[in-house]
Scaffold this motif. Sequence first.
Motif, PDB file in Angstrom:
ATOM      1  N   MET A   1      33.927  32.086  37.593  1.00  0.00           N
ATOM      2  CA  MET A   1      34.786  33.266  37.575  1.00  0.00           C
ATOM      3  C   MET A   1      35.713  33.002  36.321  1.00  0.00           C
ATOM      4  SD  MET A   1      37.984  33.841  40.571  1.00  0.00           S
ATOM      5  CE  MET A   1      37.017  32.813  41.967  1.00  0.00           C
ATOM      6  N   THR A   2      35.467  34.146  35.597  1.00  0.00           N
ATOM      7  CA  THR A   2      36.394  34.230  34.387  1.00  0.00           C
ATOM      8  C   THR A   2      37.777  35.037  34.602  1.00  0.00           C
ATOM      9  OG1 THR A   2      35.542  36.121  33.807  1.00  0.00           O
ATOM     10  CG2 THR A   2      34.221  34.371  33.116  1.00  0.00           C
ATOM     11  N   ALA A   3      38.566  34.962  33.407  1.00  0.00           N
ATOM     12  CA  ALA A   3      39.798  35.425  33.583  1.00  0.00           C
ATOM     13  C   ALA A   3      40.255  36.982  34.018  1.00  0.00           C
ATOM     14  CB  ALA A   3      40.632  35.293  32.213  1.00  0.00           C
ATOM     15  N   HIS A   4      39.140  37.393  34.943  1.00  0.00           N
ATOM     16  CA  HIS A   4      39.502  38.518  35.583  1.00  0.00           C
ATOM     17  C   HIS A   4      40.487  38.687  36.568  1.00  0.00           C
ATOM     18  CE1 HIS A   4      36.440  40.092  32.477  1.00  0.00           C
ATOM     19  NE2 HIS A   4      35.646  39.140  33.031  1.00  0.00           N
ATOM     20  N   THR A   5      40.684  39.931  37.286  1.00  0.00           N
ATOM     21  CA  THR A   5      41.267  39.940  38.543  1.00  0.00           C
ATOM     22  C   THR A   5      40.280  40.468  39.272  1.00  0.00           C
ATOM     23  OG1 THR A   5      43.565  40.619  37.400  1.00  0.00           O
ATOM     24  CG2 THR A   5      42.930  41.158  39.775  1.00  0.00           C
ATOM     25  N   TYR A   6      40.199  39.846  40.462  1.00  0.00           N
ATOM     26  CA  TYR A   6      39.430  40.064  41.857  1.00  0.00           C
ATOM     27  C   TYR A   6      40.190  40.656  42.939  1.00  0.00           C
ATOM     28  CZ  TYR A   6      36.295  37.245  39.052  1.00  0.00           C
ATOM     29  OH  TYR A   6      35.557  36.701  37.929  1.00  0.00           O
ATOM     30  N   LYS A   7      39.637  41.464  43.567  1.00  0.00           N
ATOM     31  CA  LYS A   7      39.930  41.968  44.844  1.00  0.00           C
ATOM     32  C   LYS A   7      39.314  41.458  45.996  1.00  0.00           C
ATOM     33  CE  LYS A   7      41.497  46.043  47.466  1.00  0.00           C
ATOM     34  NZ  LYS A   7      41.655  47.506  47.727  1.00  0.00           N
ATOM     35  N   ILE A   8      39.746  40.975  47.172  1.00  0.00           N
ATOM     36  CA  ILE A   8      38.907  40.743  48.353  1.00  0.00           C
ATOM     37  C   ILE A   8      38.963  41.428  49.341  1.00  0.00           C
ATOM     38  CG2 ILE A   8      38.846  38.874  49.937  1.00  0.00           C
ATOM     39  CD1 ILE A   8      39.776  36.893  47.876  1.00  0.00           C
ATOM     40  N   ILE A   9      37.912  41.836  49.860  1.00  0.00           N
ATOM     41  CA  ILE A   9      37.572  43.045  51.156  1.00  0.00           C
ATOM     42  C   ILE A   9      37.200  42.200  52.210  1.00  0.00           C
ATOM     43  CG2 ILE A   9      37.849  44.952  49.952  1.00  0.00           C
ATOM     44  CD1 ILE A   9      34.826  45.100  50.376  1.00  0.00           C
TER      45      ILE A   9
ATOM     46  N   VAL B   1      34.501  39.312  50.753  1.00  0.00           N
ATOM     47  CA  VAL B   1      33.824  39.523  49.922  1.00  0.00           C
ATOM     48  C   VAL B   1      34.726  39.794  48.471  1.00  0.00           C
ATOM     49  CG1 VAL B   1      32.162  41.053  48.594  1.00  0.00           C
ATOM     50  CG2 VAL B   1      32.022  40.760  50.976  1.00  0.00           C
ATOM     51  N   GLY B   2      34.456  38.944  47.350  1.00  0.00           N
ATOM     52  CA  GLY B   2      35.443  39.164  46.184  1.00  0.00           C
ATOM     53  C   GLY B   2      34.627  39.720  45.105  1.00  0.00           C
ATOM     54  N   PHE B   3      35.303  40.867  44.662  1.00  0.00           N
ATOM     55  CA  PHE B   3      34.521  41.757  43.409  1.00  0.00           C
ATOM     56  C   PHE B   3      35.675  41.947  42.352  1.00  0.00           C
ATOM     57  CE2 PHE B   3      36.645  45.745  44.047  1.00  0.00           C
ATOM     58  CZ  PHE B   3      36.850  45.646  45.420  1.00  0.00           C
ATOM     59  N   ARG B   4      35.160  41.699  41.140  1.00  0.00           N
ATOM     60  CA  ARG B   4      35.960  41.940  39.958  1.00  0.00           C
ATOM     61  C   ARG B   4      36.426  43.344  39.589  1.00  0.00           C
ATOM     62  NH1 ARG B   4      34.163  43.170  35.024  1.00  0.00           N
ATOM     63  NH2 ARG B   4      31.874  42.469  35.491  1.00  0.00           N
TER      64      ARG B   4
ATOM     65  N   LEU C   1      44.245  39.741  46.581  1.00  0.00           N
ATOM     66  CA  LEU C   1      43.903  39.775  45.295  1.00  0.00           C
ATOM     67  C   LEU C   1      43.660  38.425  44.524  1.00  0.00           C
ATOM     68  CD1 LEU C   1      46.429  42.247  43.724  1.00  0.00           C
ATOM     69  CD2 LEU C   1      44.038  42.817  44.260  1.00  0.00           C
ATOM     70  N   VAL C   2      42.946  38.055  43.768  1.00  0.00           N
ATOM     71  CA  VAL C   2      42.668  36.931  42.948  1.00  0.00           C
ATOM     72  C   VAL C   2      43.331  36.874  41.515  1.00  0.00           C
ATOM     73  CG1 VAL C   2      41.382  34.596  42.248  1.00  0.00           C
ATOM     74  CG2 VAL C   2      40.761  36.006  44.445  1.00  0.00           C
ATOM     75  N   GLY C   3      44.124  36.456  41.028  1.00  0.00           N
ATOM     76  CA  GLY C   3      44.568  36.450  39.612  1.00  0.00           C
ATOM     77  C   GLY C   3      44.470  35.238  38.794  1.00  0.00           C
ATOM     78  N   SER C   4      43.970  35.295  37.627  1.00  0.00           N
ATOM     79  CA  SER C   4      43.561  33.944  36.984  1.00  0.00           C
ATOM     80  C   SER C   4      44.549  33.888  35.614  1.00  0.00           C
ATOM     81  CB  SER C   4      42.127  34.005  36.568  1.00  0.00           C
ATOM     82  OG  SER C   4      41.743  34.963  35.838  1.00  0.00           O
ATOM     83  N   SER C   5      44.607  32.841  35.066  1.00  0.00           N
ATOM     84  CA  SER C   5      45.218  32.605  33.867  1.00  0.00           C
ATOM     85  C   SER C   5      44.900  31.153  33.316  1.00  0.00           C
ATOM     86  CB  SER C   5      46.828  32.571  34.132  1.00  0.00           C
ATOM     87  OG  SER C   5      47.547  32.012  32.945  1.00  0.00           O
ATOM     88  N   PRO C   6      44.750  31.230  31.962  1.00  0.00           N
ATOM     89  CA  PRO C   6      44.472  29.941  31.345  1.00  0.00           C
ATOM     90  C   PRO C   6      45.642  28.899  31.138  1.00  0.00           C
ATOM     91  CG  PRO C   6      44.684  31.501  29.598  1.00  0.00           C
ATOM     92  CD  PRO C   6      44.748  32.418  30.750  1.00  0.00           C
TER      93      PRO C   6
ATOM     94  N   LYS D   1      47.848  43.803  37.288  1.00  0.00           N
ATOM     95  CA  LYS D   1      46.771  44.347  37.329  1.00  0.00           C
ATOM     96  C   LYS D   1      46.696  45.449  38.520  1.00  0.00           C
ATOM     97  CE  LYS D   1      42.346  45.255  36.128  1.00  0.00           C
ATOM     98  NZ  LYS D   1      41.914  45.740  34.757  1.00  0.00           N
ATOM     99  N   ALA D   2      47.232  44.936  39.660  1.00  0.00           N
ATOM    100  CA  ALA D   2      47.250  45.950  40.913  1.00  0.00           C
ATOM    101  C   ALA D   2      48.589  46.999  40.441  1.00  0.00           C
ATOM    102  CB  ALA D   2      47.869  45.252  41.964  1.00  0.00           C
TER     103      ALA D   2
END
Lengths: 69, 69, 69, 69, 69, 69, 69, 69, 69, 69, 69, 69
Positions: free
Chosen positions: J1-9, J63-66, K11-16, K29-30
């Motif tokens: 998982m990189t520094a993106h935001t993901y949504k979970i459904i 399910v998590g998607f970017r 949501l899943v947020g990420s940060s270094p 993002k949202a």
Amino acid sequence: MTAHTYKIIELVGSSPNGTDEAIRNAIAKAAQTVKHMDWYEVIESRGHIVNGQIQHYQVTIKVGFRIED
Amino acid sequence: MTAHTYKIIELVGSSPNGTDEAIRNAIAKAAQTVKHMDWYEVIESRGHIVNGQIQHYQVTIKVGFRIED
Amino acid sequence: MTAHTYKIIELVGSSPNGTDEAIRNAIAKAAQTVKHMDWYEVIESRGHIVNGQIQHYQVTIKVGFRIED
Amino acid sequence: MTAHTYKIIELVGSSPNGTDEAIRNAIAKAAQTVKHMDWYEVIESRGHIVNGQIQHYQVTIKVGFRIED
Amino acid sequence: MTAHTYKIIELVGSSPNGTDEAIRNAIAKAAQTVKHMDWYEVIESRGHIVNGQIQHYQVTIKVGFRIED
Amino acid sequence: MTAHTYKIIELVGSSPNGTDEAIRNAIAKAAQTVKHMDWYEVIESRGHIVNGQIQHYQVTIKVGFRIED
Amino acid sequence: MTAHTYKIIELVGSSPNGTDEAIRNAIAKAAQTVKHMDWYEVIESRGHIVNGQIQHYQVTIKVGFRIED
Amino acid sequence: MTAHTYKIIELVGSSPNGTDEAIRNAIAKAAQTVKHMDWYEVIESRGHIVNGQIQHYQVTIKVGFRIED
Amino acid sequence: MTAHTYKIIELVGSSPNGTDEAIRNAIAKAAQTVKHMDWYEVIESRGHIVNGQIQHYQVTIKVGFRIED
Amino acid sequence: MTAHTYKIIELVGSSPNGTDEAIRNAIAKAAQTVKHMDWYEVIESRGHIVNGQIQHYQVTIKVGFRIED
Amino acid sequence: MTAHTYKIIELVGSSPNGTDEAIRNAIAKAAQTVKHMDWYEVIESRGHIVNGQIQHYQVTIKVGFRIED
Amino acid sequence: MTAHTYKIIELVGSSPNGTDEAIRNAIAKAAQTVKHMDWYEVIESRGHIVNGQIQHYQVTIKVGFRIED
């Protein structure tokens, strides 16, 4: 699910072959004495290991069945 | 645990003396009517207090027993 | 707990006599190889039943110990 | 439990001798200032280890007591 | 489970084919270095999706093994 | 996560400065002996209070690392 | 933790700046009236959003303090 | 709760009118065959929706009853 | 919820008439001594059964109130 | 998982053949409209029973998607 | 929270850089597409480790927003 | 539930009058845009207190609806 009352029982089924078969075995056994089973829910999935290999898959399920009027 | 099917029932045992005895009391009571009990698991441990002292230790357990073939 | 790093391991101790002794047995066994144990926490309390009586009390604990600097 | 209102407080008792005594110690301490205690429930059971031996059993309990009318 | 002490370790196995095979792969890998494994319990069941299809089933299990005396 | 097997260990890191630094300290300590660490998950976040102020932030994490083939 | 009795209270602290400061604010507020605080544990971490930005970080903690003998 | 042993069963009651009535219906049905019921606890509260409206409220409860001596 | 500190207390309310009234009764009782209550959350919903009928609905709630500055 | 935001459904898939196929069916259905799915996690595993046999395995997954930048 | 209806998304947020920034990134993002966000709640806090160091803090949050009338 | 795929969404409904009405309000609001709703499950039941009285009952529910083929 209609407006009946249901009872929930908890069972552990086992199988040498896999998780789904362990569920089916528990339900088949219960079907010998319980009528009107409507749904099951997996509570715990585990197994017995012998000599580094799974000997039995063991799945704990709750089973809901309709109480006859 | 071998490849049998098990049923799990839930009991509350009590004792004026302690937690372990409350478990033993529940199992002794069940043993009067249930055969092939194989394991128990503590679900909840509580008690009744009267005049600032524990009157009964009350332990909820699940008990698994083999269903005869 | 001071500013050290701790590791947590999970053990199951057993005893024919009671829950507390099962905890002590797990810690005594671990003490043969693990130093600097600092705390334990009970995760699960269960037991094995034979002929309608508890044969072994089995307690799963987590044990925290300080990693040496 | 009758139609009163109850308040629940959370306590940690400790004992060098065992889990049940840790519960009793917490309740005895609370009894010095709280009236009408009616039940307790174990929330967490843990302990402090020193030199590979349990120094204190520590049990977190919730205690319910009736609020006076 | 007899009156021994057990240690519990946590593993993640994976498989491109299914949940049960992911469990078996974790146990087979552990069997290379761990003796006396006695049971496993599924903690989490998940997977990796690539291009809208499951690429790997990933199952987290706890494995209990007897500590040698 | 590819088709490898992973092991998960549980650590408690601490820091006088904050939650994130407590996590980093646990991972830095583990990195001295554990290779191929891939992810962590926070299990518990707590701390030690002295004279009304936080002396140490203490964070329990699970760390997953790939077992070498 | 020595052989004392502890009471646990639940607090919500808030801060416009971050999670750790919300914890510190709750403890600082409690320190005005509660002595002998010994540890805290985070129960819930949430926040209030206004116009798409976090206005307050809100952290629910349990705080344990020794009851005076 | 005195020093008796209790058994706990799990039921699902339903009602077209509301959550409390669903609980009452389950208990009324159980009362036809179970004596000495002493308490219930809500485990799950859900319902069936048809054409955008709740057709049945469905409440899963545990019911404890005293085992006769 | 603004940038204040809140305390959370746990109460059990009861009512012969229903779940919602049990909640209201607990809050009404608390309102006699606690100011600035802001929210409640249901923790447990249960009841006492006598002669096959619910005698009291009993609801455990957490109540949050603002600590005055 | 990189520094993106993901949504979970959250989805429920079903299959007459087994648990894994129920997961695959949910993901295949989602793939018709959702891009960049990255992982799933099993939340609940249950099924529908008709005449004493499982008619559908039903698995609830997250399910998590970017989220696209 | 007034008498509106709210929807909750995950949501899943990420940060270094840290846990709080990961939360802020998810909300920012949202905010590009979701109006009337009112609160968030942390569900899971984890991270990705590369070469023994945290590469990304990853925080799963639920976000509640008001549905427009 | 037949062999379709379902999606689950999370909503918070509110009502000045009671818990069940809060559920109904959330479902009625959702029915304006979501078809084929099949079931709901209560996740959290709470409320807002003003001047010592409940101003709004707030219930978080999950709602499952069939995805059209």
